[in-house]
Design a protein around this motif. Structure first.
Motif, PDB file in Angstrom:
ATOM      1  N   MET A 100       0.967  -1.070  -0.042  1.00 14.08           N
ATOM      2  CA  MET A 100       0.129   0.115  -0.088  1.00 14.08           C
ATOM      3  C   MET A 100       0.905   1.354  -0.009  1.00 14.08           C
ATOM      4  SD  MET A 100      -2.988  -0.978   2.749  1.00 14.08           S
ATOM      5  CE  MET A 100      -3.903  -2.298   2.718  1.00 14.08           C
ATOM      6  N   LEU A 101       1.973   1.122   0.845  1.00 15.89           N
ATOM      7  CA  LEU A 101       2.709   2.479   0.997  1.00 15.89           C
ATOM      8  C   LEU A 101       3.443   2.680  -0.344  1.00 15.89           C
ATOM      9  CD1 LEU A 101       4.163   1.787   4.411  1.00 15.89           C
ATOM     10  CD2 LEU A 101       2.994   3.880   3.756  1.00 15.89           C
ATOM     11  N   LEU A 102       3.814   1.823  -1.040  1.00 18.76           N
ATOM     12  CA  LEU A 102       4.646   2.043  -2.485  1.00 18.76           C
ATOM     13  C   LEU A 102       3.530   2.239  -3.672  1.00 18.76           C
ATOM     14  CD1 LEU A 102       7.256   2.032  -3.897  1.00 18.76           C
ATOM     15  CD2 LEU A 102       6.931  -0.270  -4.397  1.00 18.76           C
ATOM     16  N   TYR A 103       2.657   1.221  -3.606  1.00 20.06           N
ATOM     17  CA  TYR A 103       1.723   1.434  -4.751  1.00 20.06           C
ATOM     18  C   TYR A 103       0.540   2.480  -4.672  1.00 20.06           C
ATOM     19  CZ  TYR A 103       4.542  -2.388  -6.664  1.00 20.06           C
ATOM     20  OH  TYR A 103       5.561  -3.072  -7.142  1.00 20.06           O
ATOM     21  N   ALA A 104       0.180   2.645  -3.546  1.00 21.10           N
ATOM     22  CA  ALA A 104      -0.937   3.465  -3.221  1.00 21.10           C
ATOM     23  C   ALA A 104      -0.600   5.078  -2.848  1.00 21.10           C
ATOM     24  CB  ALA A 104      -2.132   2.909  -2.420  1.00 21.10           C
ATOM     25  N   PHE A 105       0.225   4.989  -1.887  1.00 20.23           N
ATOM     26  CA  PHE A 105       0.923   6.347  -1.364  1.00 20.23           C
ATOM     27  C   PHE A 105       1.843   6.776  -1.835  1.00 20.23           C
ATOM     28  CE2 PHE A 105      -2.010   4.342   1.901  1.00 20.23           C
ATOM     29  CZ  PHE A 105      -2.855   5.333   2.295  1.00 20.23           C
ATOM     30  N   GLU A 106       2.574   6.067  -2.795  1.00 20.44           N
ATOM     31  CA  GLU A 106       3.897   6.638  -3.636  1.00 20.44           C
ATOM     32  C   GLU A 106       4.917   6.733  -2.491  1.00 20.44           C
ATOM     33  OE1 GLU A 106       2.568   9.083  -6.481  1.00 20.44           O
ATOM     34  OE2 GLU A 106       1.818   7.416  -7.565  1.00 20.44           O
ATOM     35  N   ARG A 107       5.047   6.078  -1.440  1.00 18.74           N
ATOM     36  CA  ARG A 107       6.114   6.276  -0.658  1.00 18.74           C
ATOM     37  C   ARG A 107       7.682   5.261  -0.899  1.00 18.74           C
ATOM     38  NH1 ARG A 107       3.886   9.222   3.749  1.00 18.74           N
ATOM     39  NH2 ARG A 107       1.764   9.764   2.922  1.00 18.74           N
ATOM     40  N   PRO A 108       8.659   5.689  -0.603  1.00 13.70           N
ATOM     41  CA  PRO A 108       9.893   4.781  -1.124  1.00 13.70           C
ATOM     42  C   PRO A 108      10.085   3.689  -0.065  1.00 13.70           C
ATOM     43  CG  PRO A 108      10.464   7.062  -0.262  1.00 13.70           C
ATOM     44  CD  PRO A 108       8.882   6.969  -0.112  1.00 13.70           C
ATOM     45  N   VAL A 109       9.156   2.851   0.011  1.00 13.68           N
ATOM     46  CA  VAL A 109       9.371   1.817   0.901  1.00 13.68           C
ATOM     47  C   VAL A 109       9.427   0.475   0.055  1.00 13.68           C
ATOM     48  CG1 VAL A 109       8.007   0.221   2.418  1.00 13.68           C
ATOM     49  CG2 VAL A 109       7.822   2.832   2.750  1.00 13.68           C
ATOM     50  N   PHE A 110      10.391  -0.443   0.162  1.00 18.27           N
ATOM     51  CA  PHE A 110      10.728  -1.520  -0.527  1.00 18.27           C
ATOM     52  C   PHE A 110       9.785  -2.678  -0.193  1.00 18.27           C
ATOM     53  CE2 PHE A 110      12.745  -5.024  -2.649  1.00 18.27           C
ATOM     54  CZ  PHE A 110      13.290  -4.530  -3.754  1.00 18.27           C
TER      55      PHE A 110
END
Ligand code: SF4
Length: 183
Positions: A100-110
């Motif tokens: 969710m963080l990477l794909y929905a919220f566009e946060r740099p989390v691997f």
């Protein structure tokens, strides 16, 4: 985000079927999902397996999402706080939260998944005993905090794990075989 909750222990093709069934029930936003009777929601999620459990988890996530102010409210949170908030929902583990963080919220989390573990273990870069956070931190230290890069990297890991480095690896056709001790 709905897909991230549903994809645990199942193939994405099954998630697409369930999303289609939710769409048939006019239920792809949090309020609409919570408005569906529990039995009907579970029935709509049948293609993803564990559908009663996943229906409860999806409902819990929707309640959390609404209480937190929806996408706007969650987007206002710092990444660490947002991650902690997502992990507080029943059924949301690190991989789901990071999806969710990477794909929905566009946060740099691997995002670390089973393909990551399998490929990098075979490459000799993991010994198999590392925990999720240890692997995530290793990737994030090695790569710049770059959302498109993490997005593409994860997509390539998934593609390689599905098409080449499968349970029975196709080493003969693998571009990594020259540097892979498991080849
Ligand atoms: S050489 Fe074989 S084991 Fe190594 S990454 Fe490629 S497919 Fe996987």
């Amino acid at each position: 985000m709905v897909g991230a909750v549903l994809t645990q222990n199942t193939a994405w093709t099954n998630v697409e079927l369930a999303l289609e069934r939710l769409r048939d029930n006019c239920a792809l936003d949090a309020e609409a999902i919570l408005a569906i009777p529990a039995e009907r929601l579970a029935e709509a999620l049948r293609p993803v397996g564990y559908f009663n459990v996943k229906a409860r988890r999806l409902s819990a996530f929707c309640e959390h999402y609404i209480a937190a102010g929806g996408f706007e409210g969650l987007s206002a949170l710092e990444t660490d706080v947002l991650r902690h908030s997502l992990l507080g929902v029943n059924g949301v583990g690190p991989e789901t939260a990071d999806d969710m963080l990477l794909y929905a919220f566009e946060r740099p989390v691997f995002v670390v998944d089973a393909y990551t573990r399998r490929i990098f273990s075979r490459l000799g870069l993991l010994d198999g005993g590392e925990g999720y956070e240890e692997i995530r931190a290793a990737f994030e230290m090695a790569l710049a905090p770059d959302v498109p890069l993490y997005n593409e990297y994860h997509a390539l890991v998934v593609r390689h794990g599905k098409d080449v480095c499968k349970t029975r690896p196709g080493c003969a056709e693998c571009v990594l075989r020259a540097c892979c001790p498991a080849a």
